[in-house]
Design an enzyme around this catalytic site. Sequence first.
Site, PDB file in Angstrom:
ATOM      1  N   GLY A 225       0.822  -1.247  -0.145  1.00  9.61           N
ATOM      2  CA  GLY A 225       0.065   0.009   0.015  1.00  9.61           C
ATOM      3  C   GLY A 225       0.753   1.059  -0.024  1.00  9.61           C
ATOM      4  O   GLY A 225       0.456   2.215  -0.234  1.00  9.61           O
ATOM      5  N   PRO A 260       4.910  -4.997  -0.803  1.00 11.41           N
ATOM      6  CA  PRO A 260       4.759  -3.684  -1.694  1.00 11.41           C
ATOM      7  C   PRO A 260       4.494  -4.065  -3.131  1.00 11.41           C
ATOM      8  O   PRO A 260       5.063  -4.988  -3.631  1.00 11.41           O
ATOM      9  CB  PRO A 260       6.101  -2.918  -1.499  1.00 11.41           C
ATOM     10  CG  PRO A 260       7.031  -4.285  -1.258  1.00 11.41           C
ATOM     11  CD  PRO A 260       6.333  -5.162  -0.343  1.00 11.41           C
ATOM     12  N   ARG A 262       2.846  -1.397  -5.850  1.00 13.46           N
ATOM     13  CA  ARG A 262       3.132  -0.081  -6.521  1.00 13.46           C
ATOM     14  C   ARG A 262       4.584   0.783  -6.141  1.00 13.46           C
ATOM     15  O   ARG A 262       5.004   0.888  -7.194  1.00 13.46           O
ATOM     16  CB  ARG A 262       1.836   0.715  -6.047  1.00 13.46           C
ATOM     17  CG  ARG A 262       1.898   2.226  -6.890  1.00 13.46           C
ATOM     18  CD  ARG A 262       0.772   2.847  -6.142  1.00 13.46           C
ATOM     19  NE  ARG A 262      -0.293   2.475  -5.844  1.00 13.46           N
ATOM     20  CZ  ARG A 262      -1.481   2.345  -6.743  1.00 13.46           C
ATOM     21  NH1 ARG A 262      -1.521   2.901  -7.858  1.00 13.46           N
ATOM     22  NH2 ARG A 262      -2.530   1.590  -6.164  1.00 13.46           N
ATOM     23  N   ARG A 298      -6.147   2.730 -15.499  1.00 16.49           N
ATOM     24  CA  ARG A 298      -6.246   3.841 -14.455  1.00 16.49           C
ATOM     25  C   ARG A 298      -7.058   5.048 -14.612  1.00 16.49           C
ATOM     26  O   ARG A 298      -7.898   5.239 -13.594  1.00 16.49           O
ATOM     27  CB  ARG A 298      -4.958   3.677 -13.805  1.00 16.49           C
ATOM     28  CG  ARG A 298      -4.350   2.466 -13.240  1.00 16.49           C
ATOM     29  CD  ARG A 298      -3.021   2.755 -12.569  1.00 16.49           C
ATOM     30  NE  ARG A 298      -3.170   3.230 -11.203  1.00 16.49           N
ATOM     31  CZ  ARG A 298      -2.905   4.660 -10.903  1.00 16.49           C
ATOM     32  NH1 ARG A 298      -2.768   5.230 -11.875  1.00 16.49           N
ATOM     33  NH2 ARG A 298      -3.311   4.788  -9.558  1.00 16.49           N
ATOM     34  N   CYS A 328     -14.361   2.501 -28.126  1.00 18.30           N
ATOM     35  CA  CYS A 328     -15.383   2.819 -28.400  1.00 18.30           C
ATOM     36  C   CYS A 328     -16.061   3.333 -27.025  1.00 18.30           C
ATOM     37  O   CYS A 328     -17.081   2.287 -26.685  1.00 18.30           O
ATOM     38  CB  CYS A 328     -16.368   2.132 -29.265  1.00 18.30           C
ATOM     39  SG  CYS A 328     -15.622   1.930 -31.046  1.00 18.30           S
ATOM     40  N   GLU A 329     -15.512   3.945 -26.163  1.00 13.82           N
ATOM     41  CA  GLU A 329     -16.178   4.455 -25.043  1.00 13.82           C
ATOM     42  C   GLU A 329     -15.791   5.832 -24.456  1.00 13.82           C
ATOM     43  O   GLU A 329     -14.583   6.100 -25.016  1.00 13.82           O
ATOM     44  CB  GLU A 329     -15.884   3.590 -23.755  1.00 13.82           C
ATOM     45  CG  GLU A 329     -15.796   1.880 -23.897  1.00 13.82           C
ATOM     46  CD  GLU A 329     -17.240   1.492 -23.509  1.00 13.82           C
ATOM     47  OE1 GLU A 329     -17.672   2.393 -22.646  1.00 13.82           O
ATOM     48  OE2 GLU A 329     -17.639   0.554 -23.892  1.00 13.82           O
ATOM     49  N   TYR A 357      -0.096  -1.517 -12.146  1.00  6.53           N
ATOM     50  CA  TYR A 357      -1.593  -1.582 -12.395  1.00  6.53           C
ATOM     51  C   TYR A 357      -1.702  -1.276 -13.883  1.00  6.53           C
ATOM     52  O   TYR A 357      -2.634  -0.490 -14.236  1.00  6.53           O
ATOM     53  CB  TYR A 357      -2.494  -1.005 -11.336  1.00  6.53           C
ATOM     54  CG  TYR A 357      -2.241  -1.447 -10.047  1.00  6.53           C
ATOM     55  CD1 TYR A 357      -2.445  -2.873  -9.826  1.00  6.53           C
ATOM     56  CD2 TYR A 357      -1.270  -0.980  -9.211  1.00  6.53           C
ATOM     57  CE1 TYR A 357      -2.018  -3.593  -8.295  1.00  6.53           C
ATOM     58  CE2 TYR A 357      -1.061  -1.511  -7.815  1.00  6.53           C
ATOM     59  CZ  TYR A 357      -1.575  -2.698  -7.493  1.00  6.53           C
ATOM     60  OH  TYR A 357      -1.010  -3.398  -6.301  1.00  6.53           O
TER      61      TYR A 357
HETATM   62  C1  LIG Z   1      -2.781  -5.100  -3.683  1.00 10.53           C
HETATM   63  C2  LIG Z   1      -2.240  -5.820  -2.489  1.00 10.53           C
HETATM   64  C3  LIG Z   1      -0.740  -5.446  -1.997  1.00 10.53           C
HETATM   65  C4  LIG Z   1      -0.233  -4.480  -2.988  1.00 10.53           C
HETATM   66  O1  LIG Z   1      -0.865  -3.254  -2.984  1.00 10.53           O
HETATM   67  P1  LIG Z   1       0.368  -1.932  -3.492  1.00 10.53           P
HETATM   68  O2  LIG Z   1      -0.741  -0.738  -2.975  1.00 10.53           O
HETATM   69  O3  LIG Z   1       0.672  -2.256  -4.855  1.00 10.53           O
HETATM   70  O4  LIG Z   1       1.431  -1.920  -2.654  1.00 10.53           O
HETATM   71  C5  LIG Z   1      -0.475  -5.870  -0.997  1.00 10.53           C
HETATM   72  N1  LIG Z   1      -1.165  -7.081  -0.255  1.00 10.53           N
HETATM   73  C6  LIG Z   1      -2.309  -7.379  -0.660  1.00 10.53           C
HETATM   74  C7  LIG Z   1      -3.287  -8.283   0.235  1.00 10.53           C
HETATM   75  C8  LIG Z   1      -2.884  -6.676  -1.946  1.00 10.53           C
HETATM   76  O5  LIG Z   1      -4.202  -7.045  -2.000  1.00 10.53           O
END
Ligand SMILES: *Cc1c(COP(=O)(O)O)cnc(C)c1O
Length: 403
Positions: A225, A260, A262, A298, A328-329, A357
């Site tokens: 996250g 991690p 992203r 995204r 076509c959107e 992503y």
């Molecule tokens: C998606 C996810 C992550 C990675 O999230 P990021 O925001 O890309 O770091 C880690 N753990 C779980 C369980 C997830 O679903």
Amino acid sequence: MIDFLALAKKYGTPLYVYDFDAMQAQYEALKEAFKGRKSILAYAIKANSNISVIQHFATLGAGADCVSIGEVRRALLAGVAPYKIIFSGVGKRDDEIQEALASNILYINVESDAELSRVELIAKRLGMAARISIRVNPNIDPKTHPYISTGLHDNKFGVDINTAKRMYLRANNSEYLDPIGIHFHIGSQLTELEPIREAAIIVADLVRSLQTVNIDLKFFDIGGGLGIRYRDEETIEPYEYAQAILSTLTALELTVVCEPGRFLTANAGYFLTKVLYEKCHDHKRFVIVDGAMNDLLRPSLYGAYHRIEVIGKEDVEPTVADIVGPVCESGDFLAKSYPLPSLEHNDLLIVHSAGAYGFGMGSNYNTRGRSAEVAVENTKSRLIRQRESFEDLIALETPYLKR
Ligand SMILES: *Cc1c(COP(=O)(O)O)cnc(C)c1O
């Protein structure tokens, strides 16, 4: 500096380009932040699941966080050690659970009481004790986009503290379950430390209360996250992040597992697309490009912002335009009201922060083959996924043939 013009010429567009050196730098910065404590960085491979990308992290010592058995297979194929693979996700089929157990991965993140029963049953059939961790939903608002927020009771993920406690007691009494970890993941693109710290405090307290009933967990899985800078976001420094987590673990002998996604790949990735043409309706300007929502979803899905760069027109005065693809959107856009110089056929746009992503959320909508993917490492480029052909797209279809 990556020579994007040369790459576009060599491999064509639309194209994903990944800077493997930048990925390595991110991995090492985060790993360094957790030094002084045993840790596993389990790369969340859904962020970018190209096998070469996973392999790159595996070589650096990373584990893998997987959310389907397909991802577990990718991780194994890429050379991730089974004892560093985690299987997460809110719904797992029996065959997925069985294969994960048979593959001897580190643990399964269990997200409900019902799932715990399935895992127990399948482990019993296999005559083994399944290593598990339970995903706790600490009911904390991570202050991110609602679609990527996962740590509130309104979300489908994990179980509340009291349910988790009951599940640990049950698992501890089962011959077929081996509770070794605890997990939380409150959301994605987190830019505030406080919600993470609060979640860690709640979960660490649960670890301590389990100790009093002789349940000794070994892994403290803090999820992923960690946010990145797309535009001008204030992001969390790896060191601050690690300190916030570690400060909640005093007197606990736990290995920290971090997932991690992203953070490791987003800003190491670029999406290259070429201008097809421009057009105007009254005063509204559109730049129509060869990349679309089926390549990079995204912007359409989250209204996400990606910085877009034009090469070689720095001295032309920009005016705002919507950058749209051929799908076509009306929701097919890469950017809205974006300042751009006047553009011509074949001018190259570089969409930044596209390494997470991006390709993985791609589709074949409108019978568009997905982009090629290229790795750049130590100034050399190599193709790591071919552009999809029309034949690839129809290969699995079985047309009804008239006799
Ligand atoms: C998606 C996810 C992550 C990675 O999230 P990021 O925001 O890309 O770091 C880690 N753990 C779980 C369980 C997830 O679903």
